[in-house]
Design an enzyme around this catalytic site. Structure first.
Site, PDB file in Angstrom:
ATOM      1  NE  ARG A  15     -12.823   2.732   6.596  1.00 33.46           N
ATOM      2  CZ  ARG A  15     -11.760   2.390   5.868  1.00 33.46           C
ATOM      3  NH1 ARG A  15     -10.711   3.191   5.800  1.00 33.46           N
ATOM      4  NH2 ARG A  15     -11.731   1.250   5.204  1.00 33.46           N
ATOM      5  CD  GLU A  24     -10.535  -5.160   6.099  1.00 35.37           C
ATOM      6  OE1 GLU A  24      -9.494  -4.465   6.054  1.00 35.37           O
ATOM      7  OE2 GLU A  24     -10.841  -5.994   5.236  1.00 35.37           O
ATOM      8  CE1 TYR A  67      -7.240   4.459  -0.633  1.00 31.11           C
ATOM      9  CE2 TYR A  67      -6.991   2.284  -1.607  1.00 31.11           C
ATOM     10  CZ  TYR A  67      -7.101   3.091  -0.497  1.00 31.11           C
ATOM     11  OH  TYR A  67      -7.078   2.539   0.750  1.00 31.11           O
ATOM     12  CG  ASP A  82     -14.026  -1.459   6.129  1.00 32.39           C
ATOM     13  OD1 ASP A  82     -14.290  -0.253   6.289  1.00 32.39           O
ATOM     14  OD2 ASP A  82     -12.962  -1.881   5.632  1.00 32.39           O
ATOM     15  CG  ASN A 124      -8.881  -0.246   7.545  1.00 33.61           C
ATOM     16  OD1 ASN A 124      -8.092  -0.755   6.777  1.00 33.61           O
ATOM     17  ND2 ASN A 124     -10.195  -0.414   7.415  1.00 33.61           N
ATOM     18  CB  SER A 147      -5.739  -0.867  -0.131  1.00 31.64           C
ATOM     19  OG  SER A 147      -5.386   0.201   0.715  1.00 31.64           O
ATOM     20  N   GLY A 178      -6.786   5.463   5.630  1.00 28.66           N
ATOM     21  CA  GLY A 178      -6.344   6.352   4.572  1.00 28.66           C
ATOM     22  C   GLY A 178      -6.728   7.800   4.838  1.00 28.66           C
ATOM     23  CD  GLU A 198      -2.750  -1.185   2.482  1.00 29.53           C
ATOM     24  OE1 GLU A 198      -3.704  -0.403   2.589  1.00 29.53           O
ATOM     25  OE2 GLU A 198      -2.433  -1.991   3.365  1.00 29.53           O
TER      26      GLU A 198
END
Length: 308
Positions: free
Chosen positions: A248, A264, A209, A250, A266, A139, A270, A7
């Site tokens: 964050r 999951e 992205y 999901d 993070n 990602s 990002g 990433e």
């Protein structure tokens, strides 16, 4: 920013945004790429704290956090243990399941140890379609949606090329949402939920992205009470992993039962122009610049150094 993970490209974009924001707020901030410079330079040059805009391995997995602990330099985001657990989707599931946090059913395959018969059996256990992904990539790198038995072997081999552990996961059909969390312990709070509507439901690396085809809905437009329930659930999930600073999570909401399933977390989300934490923060009245400053102000260590 930058680093050695798959990433790296996204991290450089995140780091550039954060750097510009901190400098705009008057912070004496500088870019530092650990793929090109020795971390010891941070101590030698007298840096007081680090904003971690690294993603994936060697940045989000507890390794750079451990190095900064040894250097005694406070950093943003979760500490060593929480980072190491959270980057591993299987370990995260084990912790969540032990604490009653709902997450899709899964099967773990290990590189070099799985036979063709085991691979073909996975859909019998999880149903079709199903998701195959490396256990420690982010990602959406290496993620495949498998529609039939004939696709299983290729998807598993592709994921195994990226990670020794391959996660095969039950597919939840329904609304895809994500929810950021700010703060630590009892002070942790959820930001507004974002509903993600990707082209043909394919929220992959490209659509995350590099295109403007994905729609992000804030307010999320979920039925009354669902957003609050998801916010409560993600804060619990964040706390049981021992996370701090920010993160964050999901989530997939089953279209039939409306039950949320956590996919999951993070721990170094990002911060690009397409990223979701700044988008949610903006909906809560927090500008990108103020968000960066707040995260930097919350930088800390697992082990505060006690000087004799």
């Amino acid at each position: 920013m930058g680093g050695k993970s798959a990433e790296r490209e996204v991290s450089l974009m995140s780091g550039a945004g954060v750097l510009k924001a901190l400098q705009a707020k008057g912070v004496d901030a500088h870019a530092f790429d650990p793929a090109e410079r020795d971390l010891v330079e941070l101590k030698r040059k007298g840096f007081k704290r680090c904003f971690i805009a690294l993603h994936g391995r060697f940045g989000e997995d507890g390794t750079v956090q451990g190095a900064l602990e040894l250097l005694g330099i406070p950093y943003t985001g979760s500490g060593v243990m929480a980072s190491a657990i959270s980057i591993d989707k299987v370990m995260t599931k084990r912790v969540w399941l032990s604490e009653g946090v709902p997450t899709p059913k899964y099967t773990l395959l290990r590189r070099g140890a799985y036979q063709r018969e085991q691979v073909i059996q996975v859909p019998d256990d999880l149903g079709l379609p199903l998701i195959v992904k490396p256990a420690r990539e982010g990602s959406s790198i290496g993620v495949a949606k498998v529609q039939g038995y004939s696709e299983m072997q290729g998807a598993v081999d592709a994921a195994a090329a990226l990670d020794a552990d391959v996660l095969c996961e039950q597919f939840i059909a329904g609304d895809e949402v994500t929810c950021p969390i700010l703060g630590t312990g009892d002070g942790a709070r959820a930001l507004p939920v974002i509903r993600i509507v990707a082209p043909e439901g394919n929220y992959d690396y490209q659509n995350k992205y590099f295109t403007d085809d994905t729609k992000y809905l804030v307010p999320c437009g979920l039925p009354e009470g669902e957003e609050a329930a998801i916010q409560e659930l993600v804060v619990k999930a964040y706390r049981v992993l021992g996370c701090r600073g920010w993160g964050r999570i999901d989530v997939m909401i089953d279209g039939k039962t409306r039950k949320p399933y956590l996919l999951e977390i993070n721990t170094s989300p990002g911060m690009t122009g397409h990223s979701l934490v700044p988008m949610s923060a903006r909906a809560a009245g927090i500008s990108y610049e103020d968000l960066c400053l707040q995260l930097l102000a919350d930088a800390s260590l697992d082990q505060e150094v006690v000087k004799a």
